[in-house]
Design a protein around this motif. Structure first.
Motif, PDB file in Angstrom:
ATOM      1  N   GLN A 161       0.843  -1.187   0.000  1.00  0.00           N
ATOM      2  CA  GLN A 161       0.000   0.000   0.000  1.00  0.00           C
ATOM      3  C   GLN A 161       0.885   1.246   0.000  1.00  0.00           C
ATOM      4  O   GLN A 161       1.905   1.296   0.698  1.00  0.00           O
ATOM      5  N   GLU A 162       0.491   2.250  -0.764  1.00  0.00           N
ATOM      6  CA  GLU A 162       1.284   3.470  -0.787  1.00  0.00           C
ATOM      7  C   GLU A 162       1.302   4.141   0.582  1.00  0.00           C
ATOM      8  O   GLU A 162       0.318   4.085   1.320  1.00  0.00           O
ATOM      9  N   ILE A 163       2.423   4.761   0.904  1.00  0.00           N
ATOM     10  CA  ILE A 163       2.494   5.535   2.146  1.00  0.00           C
ATOM     11  C   ILE A 163       1.846   6.896   1.886  1.00  0.00           C
ATOM     12  O   ILE A 163       1.603   7.277   0.734  1.00  0.00           O
ATOM     13  N   PRO A 164       1.520   7.670   2.949  1.00  0.00           N
ATOM     14  CA  PRO A 164       0.788   8.931   2.741  1.00  0.00           C
ATOM     15  C   PRO A 164       1.448   9.882   1.743  1.00  0.00           C
ATOM     16  O   PRO A 164       0.754  10.513   0.934  1.00  0.00           O
ATOM     17  N   ARG A 165       2.756  10.005   1.772  1.00  0.00           N
ATOM     18  CA  ARG A 165       3.398  10.927   0.834  1.00  0.00           C
ATOM     19  C   ARG A 165       3.262  10.444  -0.604  1.00  0.00           C
ATOM     20  O   ARG A 165       3.132  11.233  -1.530  1.00  0.00           O
ATOM     21  N   GLU A 166       3.300   9.132  -0.799  1.00  0.00           N
ATOM     22  CA  GLU A 166       3.085   8.596  -2.142  1.00  0.00           C
ATOM     23  C   GLU A 166       1.655   8.854  -2.617  1.00  0.00           C
ATOM     24  O   GLU A 166       1.430   9.047  -3.824  1.00  0.00           O
ATOM     25  N   SER A 167       0.712   8.873  -1.698  1.00  0.00           N
ATOM     26  CA  SER A 167      -0.678   9.132  -2.092  1.00  0.00           C
ATOM     27  C   SER A 167      -0.808  10.498  -2.761  1.00  0.00           C
ATOM     28  O   SER A 167      -1.547  10.656  -3.737  1.00  0.00           O
ATOM     29  N   LYS A 168      -0.081  11.492  -2.257  1.00  0.00           N
ATOM     30  CA  LYS A 168      -0.109  12.823  -2.869  1.00  0.00           C
ATOM     31  C   LYS A 168       0.484  12.792  -4.278  1.00  0.00           C
ATOM     32  O   LYS A 168      -0.019  13.441  -5.194  1.00  0.00           O
ATOM     33  N   VAL A 169       1.551  12.027  -4.451  1.00  0.00           N
ATOM     34  CA  VAL A 169       2.187  11.928  -5.769  1.00  0.00           C
ATOM     35  C   VAL A 169       1.256  11.221  -6.751  1.00  0.00           C
ATOM     36  O   VAL A 169       1.113  11.651  -7.907  1.00  0.00           O
ATOM     37  N   LEU A 170       0.632  10.150  -6.323  1.00  0.00           N
ATOM     38  CA  LEU A 170      -0.282   9.410  -7.191  1.00  0.00           C
ATOM     39  C   LEU A 170      -1.449  10.293  -7.635  1.00  0.00           C
ATOM     40  O   LEU A 170      -1.847  10.273  -8.807  1.00  0.00           O
TER      41      LEU A 170
END
Length: 373
Positions: free
Chosen positions: A275-284
């Motif tokens: 699962q993406e981490i929170p910072r990756e969620s912003k990038v996605l």
């Protein structure tokens, strides 16, 4: 502009085009003085013995009316009257990271540092970063009728600023340049640029430039406009900070993410199949369904593991993030200075068969066109 429109409409023959090339610069100067370029072109061409001058002048009448309207239009007004649906065009003027690397070992893929040109029909272009590739871009821009552009800096490490003092539009009276800088105010944005044009690191001082240079600060957050382009900024993972940009126009989109390290540690997040981490969620969310993403992949994976604090990424991570975001085309960018043409060849071959998304390597001089849907 007159010559290109007339030629595309089949109004003049080959000899007419060759002849006009000899006087094109003078014609453009005359256009900028807001005079009737059609009559003046004919007189100069005929006086210089240009073949088919009469045919040129007669056939280009309609096209020149459009040219004169464009020359008289205020900056930022409606752009060139291009027919049909719009295209988003990306051109690479510099693809190398850290330091320019001219020579035989980088001749095919390019040795200039980061600089991209973004076009949408005849609108004023966006220039992304001003590495050494900006020198040739500036020369090209001066051969065109437009006198306005938007320059967006990702950050101020030297390989992204080298070319600014050699970018000819800044020395051109009547040229309007909107400079956008990661900063908290317009004054801070100006001060950051002034560090490089201060009479010490380059003979020119910022206040001496004859062009009209406007400064804007940008932070991650709401979208802003650059002519017809809607632009959003994203905070990246790089020492000293860096911003990525997403640019949208006419239903088409591209993103520019350099310089940045991965947003998750090894063994975590999207690249690890988790699962993406929170910072990756912003990038996605930032990259969601983008047509083209230009992504910093300076390192191979094993190089990244040795230099994790340097602020650069690697292809496996970029591909995992972009595929998860639904990106259509990933461009591997910011090649390491020691990366030879043969090594970039091998990387391009390896990633050409990637499933679920097109992956290519950035090449100096290359154009990518996103066609209308």
């Amino acid at each position: 502009y007159t010559m290109s429109i007339a030629a595309s409409d089949g109004k003049i023959g080959r000899m007419g085009v060759v002849g006009v090339l000899k006087v094109q610069r003078a014609v453009l100067r005359r256009c900028e003085q807001r005079t009737n370029s059609w009559e003046w072109t004919g007189r100069i061409a005929a006086r210089r013995g240009v073949p088919a001058a009469n045919e040129l002048c007669t056939g280009a009448w309609t096209a020149n009316k459009a040219a004169v309207r464009f020359a008289r239009a205020p900056l930022g007004a409606a752009s060139l009257p291009i027919r049909g649906k719009t295209k988003l065009e990306i051109r690479f003027w510099g693809v190398r990271g850290s330091i320019p690397t001219p020579g035989e070992h980088t001749r095919r893929w390019g040795g200039n540092t980061s600089c991209l040109e973004i076009r949408e029909n005849g609108a004023p272009p966006i220039v992304l970063d001003c590495g050494t590739g900006a020198r040739e871009l500036g020369r090209k821009l001066l051969s065109e009728p437009g006198r306005e552009l938007f320059l967006l800096f990702s950050h101020f490490h030297m390989d992204h600023v080298y070319g600014f003092p050699f970018f000819l539009p800044i020395y051109t009276p009547g040229y309007r340049i909107h400079v956008t800088v990661p900063a908290y105010s317009a004054d801070e944005a100006r001060e950051k640029i002034a560090r490089y044009l201060n009479g010490v690191y380059h003979p020119t001082r910022l206040r001496e430039l004859p062009s009209q240079v406007d400064f804007e600060a940008v932070r991650p957050g709401p979208a802003f406009q650059c002519g017809p382009f809607e632009v959003k900024a994203l905070a990246l993972n790089h020492p000293g900070g860096s911003l990525g940009y997403r640019i949208e126009v006419g239903g088409k989109s591209m993103a520019y993410l350099t310089d940045t390290a991965p947003f998750a540690r090894p063994g975590e997040g999207v690249a690890a199949g988790q699962q993406e981490i929170p910072r990756e969620s912003k990038v996605l969310a930032f990259l969601k369904d983008c047509d083209v993403v230009v992504y910093d992949t300076m390192f191979d994976e094993h190089e990244y593991l040795e230099k994790m604090t340097w602020g650069h990424s690697y292809p496996e991570y970029a591909a995992s993030i972009c595929r998860a975001a639904g990106v259509k085309h990933l461009v591997l960018f910011h090649h390491a200075p020691e990366r030879t043409d043969e090594e970039v060849d091998a990387r391009a071959e390896k990633w050409s068969s990637y499933e679920g998304m097109r992956v290519t390597c950035a090449k100096e001089g290359e154009r990518i066109v996103v066609e209308p849907r």
